[in-house]
Design a protein around this motif. Structure first.
Motif, mmCIF file in Angstrom:
data_model
loop_
_atom_site.group_PDB
_atom_site.id
_atom_site.type_symbol
_atom_site.label_atom_id
_atom_site.label_comp_id
_atom_site.label_asym_id
_atom_site.label_seq_id
_atom_site.Cartn_x
_atom_site.Cartn_y
_atom_site.Cartn_z
ATOM 1 N N TRP A 101 0.968 -1.075 -0.041
ATOM 2 C CA TRP A 101 0.052 -0.061 -0.127
ATOM 3 C C TRP A 101 0.804 1.150 0.025
ATOM 4 C CZ3 TRP A 101 -4.484 -0.601 3.997
ATOM 5 C CH2 TRP A 101 -5.445 -1.447 3.585
ATOM 6 N N ARG A 102 0.592 2.154 -0.761
ATOM 7 C CA ARG A 102 1.585 3.354 -0.920
ATOM 8 C C ARG A 102 0.486 4.591 -0.818
ATOM 9 N NH1 ARG A 102 6.206 3.077 -4.610
ATOM 10 N NH2 ARG A 102 6.886 5.161 -3.656
ATOM 11 N N VAL A 103 0.869 5.761 -0.294
ATOM 12 C CA VAL A 103 0.490 6.904 -0.444
ATOM 13 C C VAL A 103 1.544 8.007 -0.620
ATOM 14 C CG1 VAL A 103 0.485 7.348 2.210
ATOM 15 C CG2 VAL A 103 -1.083 8.789 0.825
ATOM 16 N N ALA A 104 1.083 8.737 -1.866
ATOM 17 C CA ALA A 104 1.876 9.945 -2.261
ATOM 18 C C ALA A 104 1.252 11.145 -1.935
ATOM 19 C CB ALA A 104 2.236 9.635 -3.654
ATOM 20 N N PRO A 105 1.709 12.090 -1.064
ATOM 21 C CA PRO A 105 1.071 13.441 -1.169
ATOM 22 C C PRO A 105 1.236 14.208 -2.105
ATOM 23 C CG PRO A 105 2.379 12.796 1.176
ATOM 24 C CD PRO A 105 2.624 11.737 -0.041
ATOM 25 N N LEU A 106 0.241 14.983 -2.652
ATOM 26 C CA LEU A 106 0.347 15.630 -3.966
ATOM 27 C C LEU A 106 1.396 16.704 -3.813
ATOM 28 C CD1 LEU A 106 -3.248 16.463 -4.915
ATOM 29 C CD2 LEU A 106 -1.833 14.513 -5.599
ATOM 30 N N SER A 107 1.753 17.360 -2.566
ATOM 31 C CA SER A 107 3.003 18.379 -2.497
ATOM 32 C C SER A 107 4.499 17.456 -2.590
ATOM 33 C CB SER A 107 2.963 18.693 -1.039
ATOM 34 O OG SER A 107 3.234 17.774 -0.129
ATOM 35 N N ARG A 108 4.316 16.272 -2.752
ATOM 36 C CA ARG A 108 5.646 15.300 -3.102
ATOM 37 C C ARG A 108 5.740 14.798 -4.612
ATOM 38 N NH1 ARG A 108 7.320 17.968 0.656
ATOM 39 N NH2 ARG A 108 7.217 17.126 2.911
ATOM 40 N N ILE A 109 4.593 15.274 -5.277
ATOM 41 C CA ILE A 109 4.988 14.695 -6.715
ATOM 42 C C ILE A 109 5.594 15.662 -7.707
ATOM 43 C CG2 ILE A 109 3.543 14.226 -8.589
ATOM 44 C CD1 ILE A 109 1.133 13.540 -6.937
ATOM 45 N N GLN A 110 6.487 14.987 -8.323
ATOM 46 C CA GLN A 110 7.511 15.561 -9.152
ATOM 47 C C GLN A 110 7.215 15.480 -10.530
ATOM 48 O OE1 GLN A 110 11.088 13.681 -8.160
ATOM 49 N NE2 GLN A 110 11.912 15.338 -6.818
ATOM 50 N N THR A 111 6.748 14.377 -11.112
ATOM 51 C CA THR A 111 6.084 14.090 -12.507
ATOM 52 C C THR A 111 5.252 13.246 -12.475
ATOM 53 O OG1 THR A 111 7.795 12.282 -12.901
ATOM 54 C CG2 THR A 111 8.785 14.429 -13.424
ATOM 55 N N VAL A 112 4.328 13.033 -13.478
ATOM 56 C CA VAL A 112 3.134 12.224 -13.674
ATOM 57 C C VAL A 112 3.387 11.854 -15.313
ATOM 58 C CG1 VAL A 112 0.829 11.795 -13.731
ATOM 59 C CG2 VAL A 112 1.983 13.374 -11.953
ATOM 60 N N ASP A 113 3.411 10.493 -15.359
ATOM 61 C CA ASP A 113 3.605 9.955 -16.870
ATOM 62 C C ASP A 113 2.633 8.937 -17.164
ATOM 63 O OD1 ASP A 113 6.090 11.341 -17.267
ATOM 64 O OD2 ASP A 113 6.842 9.975 -15.531
ATOM 65 N N MET A 114 2.250 8.846 -18.424
ATOM 66 C CA MET A 114 1.245 7.529 -18.731
ATOM 67 C C MET A 114 2.126 6.866 -19.627
ATOM 68 S SD MET A 114 -2.411 8.262 -20.932
ATOM 69 C CE MET A 114 -2.433 7.338 -22.510
ATOM 70 N N GLN A 115 2.008 5.441 -19.532
ATOM 71 C CA GLN A 115 2.701 4.396 -20.324
ATOM 72 C C GLN A 115 1.910 3.376 -20.916
ATOM 73 O OE1 GLN A 115 5.262 3.387 -17.002
ATOM 74 N NE2 GLN A 115 6.800 4.341 -17.528
ATOM 75 N N ARG A 116 2.285 2.844 -22.104
ATOM 76 C CA ARG A 116 1.692 1.679 -22.804
ATOM 77 C C ARG A 116 2.491 1.021 -23.323
ATOM 78 N NH1 ARG A 116 -3.263 3.544 -26.212
ATOM 79 N NH2 ARG A 116 -4.093 1.437 -25.570
ATOM 80 N N GLY A 117 2.859 -0.306 -22.896
ATOM 81 C CA GLY A 117 3.667 -1.147 -23.394
ATOM 82 C C GLY A 117 3.061 -1.970 -24.780
ATOM 83 N N PRO A 118 3.680 -2.687 -25.441
ATOM 84 C CA PRO A 118 2.947 -3.483 -26.539
ATOM 85 C C PRO A 118 1.800 -4.473 -26.266
ATOM 86 C CG PRO A 118 5.484 -3.753 -26.392
ATOM 87 C CD PRO A 118 5.204 -2.955 -25.422
ATOM 88 N N LEU A 119 1.969 -5.042 -24.827
ATOM 89 C CA LEU A 119 1.074 -5.803 -24.385
ATOM 90 C C LEU A 119 -0.139 -5.162 -23.866
ATOM 91 C CD1 LEU A 119 2.695 -8.978 -22.387
ATOM 92 C CD2 LEU A 119 1.321 -9.220 -24.668
ATOM 93 N N GLN A 120 0.123 -4.226 -23.022
ATOM 94 C CA GLN A 120 -0.974 -3.117 -22.695
ATOM 95 C C GLN A 120 -1.737 -2.769 -24.054
ATOM 96 O OE1 GLN A 120 1.505 -0.491 -20.346
ATOM 97 N NE2 GLN A 120 0.145 -1.050 -18.722
#
Length: 168
Positions: A101-120
């Motif tokens: 289980w993870r929680v990341a406060p918004l004030s600690r976010i540096q980047t947000v990326d979307m990824q799609r591999g071949p199987l995805q």
């Protein structure tokens, strides 16, 4: 005295389940992994053909374990994997044998990326990777539809710009 603008977030189960197609994506990954292992075993045992009955026993054991992995893991992961974004944090739960289980406060976010591999791509899924200054590495939300992933990226990008803090 200065007043803190830090928001208290607590570790709790996230609300949203991943897309049901994630089971098929994880099944395909398990199948490819099992076939790769059996292929490597076949190559090794064909080079050293004087091992007697040992290769058959090892390959049978690998095939049985691979089949169990193929049948159990995707459904178990589907029950565990959850995600949620709120005004203050990103929450995830993931894994199957080792659950996290993870929680990341918004004030600690540096980047947000979307990824799609071949199987995805094959299964019409995407992942979101939220990078923070944490030594634990990025927070990942896998098994999303592309629309859901884009919505999360937009929401987090907009919210992190409005959130005070230096993301360190």
């Amino acid at each position: 005295m200065s007043q803190s603008t830090e928001v208290e977030v607590e570790l709790r189960p996230p609300l949203h389940q991943v897309n049901p197609r994630a089971r098929w994506w994880w099944t395909a990954q398990a199948l490819l992994t099992s076939l790769l292992l059996l292929g490597v075993e076949y190559l090794v045992f064909s080079w050293f053909s004087d091992w007697g009955p040992t290769p058959t026993a090892i390959t049978t054991c690998s095939a049985v374990l691979g089949l169990l992995y193929l049948l159990v893991m995707p459904h178990w992961r589907f029950r565990v994997h959850r995600w949620e974004t709120s005004r203050d944090a990103v929450y995830t739960s993931s894994g199957w044998l080792w659950q996290e289980w993870r929680v990341a406060p918004l004030s600690r976010i540096q980047t947000v990326d979307m990824q799609r591999g071949p199987l995805q791509l094959l299964f019409g899924l995407s992942s979101v990777r939220v990078t923070t200054a944490s030594a634990a590495g990025p927070v990942r939300i896998e098994g999303l539809t592309p629309d859901a992933a884009q919505g999360i990226v937009r929401h987090l990008t907009r919210r992190t710009q409005d959130t005070p803090g230096d993301a360190t």
